[in-house]
Design an enzyme around this catalytic site. Structure first.
Site, PDB file in Angstrom:
ATOM      1  N   ASP A  85      -0.691 -16.257 -70.839  1.00 31.88           N
ATOM      2  CA  ASP A  85      -1.405 -15.288 -70.007  1.00 31.88           C
ATOM      3  C   ASP A  85      -1.886 -15.912 -68.701  1.00 31.88           C
ATOM      4  OD1 ASP A  85      -1.360 -14.315 -72.699  1.00 31.88           O
ATOM      5  OD2 ASP A  85      -2.988 -12.935 -72.224  1.00 31.88           O
ATOM      6  N   HIS A  87      -3.187 -13.366 -66.021  1.00 34.89           N
ATOM      7  CA  HIS A  87      -4.203 -12.375 -65.664  1.00 34.89           C
ATOM      8  C   HIS A  87      -4.720 -12.521 -64.234  1.00 34.89           C
ATOM      9  CE1 HIS A  87      -4.601 -10.148 -69.358  1.00 34.89           C
ATOM     10  NE2 HIS A  87      -4.691 -11.279 -70.067  1.00 34.89           N
ATOM     11  N   ASP A 113       1.397 -10.694 -69.405  1.00 31.65           N
ATOM     12  CA  ASP A 113       0.013 -10.539 -68.952  1.00 31.65           C
ATOM     13  C   ASP A 113      -0.204 -11.267 -67.631  1.00 31.65           C
ATOM     14  OD1 ASP A 113      -0.441  -8.969 -71.128  1.00 31.65           O
ATOM     15  OD2 ASP A 113      -2.197 -10.069 -71.833  1.00 31.65           O
ATOM     16  N   ASP A 116      -4.244  -7.637 -64.419  1.00 34.06           N
ATOM     17  CA  ASP A 116      -5.475  -7.162 -65.061  1.00 34.06           C
ATOM     18  C   ASP A 116      -6.497  -8.280 -65.212  1.00 34.06           C
ATOM     19  OD1 ASP A 116      -4.937  -4.447 -65.315  1.00 34.06           O
ATOM     20  OD2 ASP A 116      -4.020  -4.652 -67.286  1.00 34.06           O
ATOM     21  N   ARG A 117      -7.742  -7.897 -65.036  1.00 37.04           N
ATOM     22  CA  ARG A 117      -8.930  -8.747 -65.244  1.00 37.04           C
ATOM     23  C   ARG A 117      -9.118  -9.817 -64.170  1.00 37.04           C
ATOM     24  NH1 ARG A 117      -7.853  -8.473 -71.307  1.00 37.04           N
ATOM     25  NH2 ARG A 117      -9.349  -6.925 -72.065  1.00 37.04           N
ATOM     26  N   ASN A 145       1.420  -6.913 -73.060  1.00 39.36           N
ATOM     27  CA  ASN A 145       0.822  -5.600 -73.267  1.00 39.36           C
ATOM     28  C   ASN A 145       0.143  -5.070 -72.003  1.00 39.36           C
ATOM     29  OD1 ASN A 145      -1.179  -7.737 -73.893  1.00 39.36           O
ATOM     30  ND2 ASN A 145      -2.570  -6.028 -74.247  1.00 39.36           N
ATOM     31  N   HIS A 146      -0.149  -5.955 -71.035  1.00 39.18           N
ATOM     32  CA  HIS A 146      -0.761  -5.506 -69.785  1.00 39.18           C
ATOM     33  C   HIS A 146       0.262  -5.121 -68.729  1.00 39.18           C
ATOM     34  CE1 HIS A 146      -5.132  -6.162 -70.376  1.00 39.18           C
ATOM     35  NE2 HIS A 146      -4.688  -6.941 -71.354  1.00 39.18           N
ATOM     36  N   HIS A 197       5.141 -12.175 -76.165  1.00 42.07           N
ATOM     37  CA  HIS A 197       3.726 -12.117 -75.787  1.00 42.07           C
ATOM     38  C   HIS A 197       2.827 -11.970 -77.008  1.00 42.07           C
ATOM     39  CE1 HIS A 197       0.140 -11.464 -73.463  1.00 42.07           C
ATOM     40  NE2 HIS A 197      -0.124 -10.395 -74.207  1.00 42.07           N
ATOM     41  N   ARG A 246      -7.355  -4.353 -83.309  1.00 43.61           N
ATOM     42  CA  ARG A 246      -7.273  -3.833 -81.935  1.00 43.61           C
ATOM     43  C   ARG A 246      -7.109  -2.317 -81.913  1.00 43.61           C
ATOM     44  NH1 ARG A 246      -5.896  -7.913 -78.011  1.00 43.61           N
ATOM     45  NH2 ARG A 246      -5.180  -9.870 -78.930  1.00 43.61           N
ATOM     46  N   HIS A 273      -1.371 -13.889 -75.663  1.00 44.15           N
ATOM     47  CA  HIS A 273      -2.075 -12.670 -76.059  1.00 44.15           C
ATOM     48  C   HIS A 273      -3.514 -12.869 -76.540  1.00 44.15           C
ATOM     49  CE1 HIS A 273      -2.309  -8.487 -77.052  1.00 44.15           C
ATOM     50  NE2 HIS A 273      -2.168  -8.608 -78.348  1.00 44.15           N
TER      51      HIS A 273
END
Length: 333
Positions: A85, A87, A113, A116-117, A145-146, A197, A246, A273
């Protein structure tokens, strides 16, 4: 005999390809050489235009679509570096390339990923897409997943696009989402190391099932494509598969991991992840007696002070964990 019209078409294709390569190289050079921000040493002082997003996202979507959903990475790609990740940690991405070599020199598998964030998701994913388009046999991108319409609406990437481009940010976001929908979902290194991921799935009977996933696609709420980006290993009292905490996909235990590896002739599964307290120092965590490892490559994620970890598999097929410490702020004078 080649007719004159065919010769003209070939010349135009060659000229277009040269222009494309020059465009990508200039874009990459600008992003890789931009200075760090004085007041925020973890961020890079650079801007990507809406037109660059449109052009490079379209290039990337076409390139992603030419790959199998399960990408094969062979011995010619060793040494290969596996990255978890990011991000939006654009500075960390540049540090990784600076240490291990840029694509074209070194080989990479990224586990998703990218957005995001973090504050620089656009810069992060656009540099990766540009490098992939220029060196598709050196840089392999998996979907996380992002990399999805719904997730980016919730966790910050859509807002980042609107903040940086105003009302036209929605169109920039949609261009990138279109590219995401074409991304492969997993990579197989030397037929022995499976990378994705999220994790494994009860819907896989054999690895070739991954190639049956049709793209372009959004990430569904159930099924193999969902599990590859959402599932997690968990130590629980339950044996086998459980519904994930989740609220989407599954969790699985060590016995399930070991059986999956045995059934599919795998030595190791590398996934991303997750980040836990055990990963703060070292950026990775082992599962199932060394059959699976989780890595995380965004340093100081959400101010946790965690290390960034990249896995390197060398020509002797040995594995190393390469760590990056968080960037410290300069002392005030």
């Amino acid at each position: 005999m080649i007719q004159e019209s065919e010769r003209v078409d070939q010349d135009e294709d060659s000229e277009n390809d040269q222009e494309r390569v020059a465009y990508l190289k200039a874009f990459i050079s600008r992003l890789m050489t931009a200075p760090m921000k004085e007041k925020s040493p973890a961020e890079v002082d650079v801007t990507v235009s809406k037109e660059e997003i449109r052009i490079i996202s379209n290039y990337a979507a076409a390139s992603f679509g030419s790959f199998s959903t399960l990408m094969r990475v062979d011995e010619d790609c060793l040494p290969v570096h596996i990255v978890g990740d990011l991000h939006g940690h654009f500075g960390d991405l540049r540090r990784i390339f600076g240490i291990h070599g840029a694509p074209g020199i070194s080989h990479y598998v990224f586990l998703g990923d990218y957005v995001d964030r973090g504050r620089q998701g656009i810069e992060t994913v656009m540099l990766l897409m540009a490098y992939h388009c220029l060196y598709p046999d050196h840089l392999f991108l998996c979907r996380g997943n992002h990399e999805d319409y719904n997730t980016t609406m919730t966790y910050g990437f859509f807002d980042e696009c609107r903040m940086k481009y105003g009302k036209k940010g929605t169109l920039a976001w949609l261009h990138i989402i279109n590219a995401f929908n074409h991304l492969p979902l997993a990579a197989l290194i030397l037929d022995k190391v499976l990378c994705m991921h999220g994790g494994i799935s009860p819907h896989i009977q054999k690895l070739e099932d991954i190639d049956k996933i049709q793209r372009p696609t959004f990430i569904p709420s159930y099924g193999l494509a969902c599990d590859l980006v959402w599932s997690d290993p968990e130590k629980t009292s339950n044996v086998g598969w459980s519904l994930s905490a989740r609220g989407i996909s599954f969790s699985f235990d060590d016995i399930t991991i070991e059986k999956f590896c045995q059934d599919n002739g795998l030595d190791l599964i590398v996934r991303a992840h997750q980040i836990s307290s055990e990963m703060i120092r070292g950026g990775h965590k082992w599962h199932a007696n060394g059959r699976m490892v989780t890595i995380f490559s965004a340093a100081n994620y959400l101010s946790m002070g965690n290390d960034s970890c990249v896995i390197r598999i060398d020509e002797q097929k040995t594995m190393q964990f390469c760590l990056l410490r968080p960037v410290k702020k300069s002392p005030k004078h």
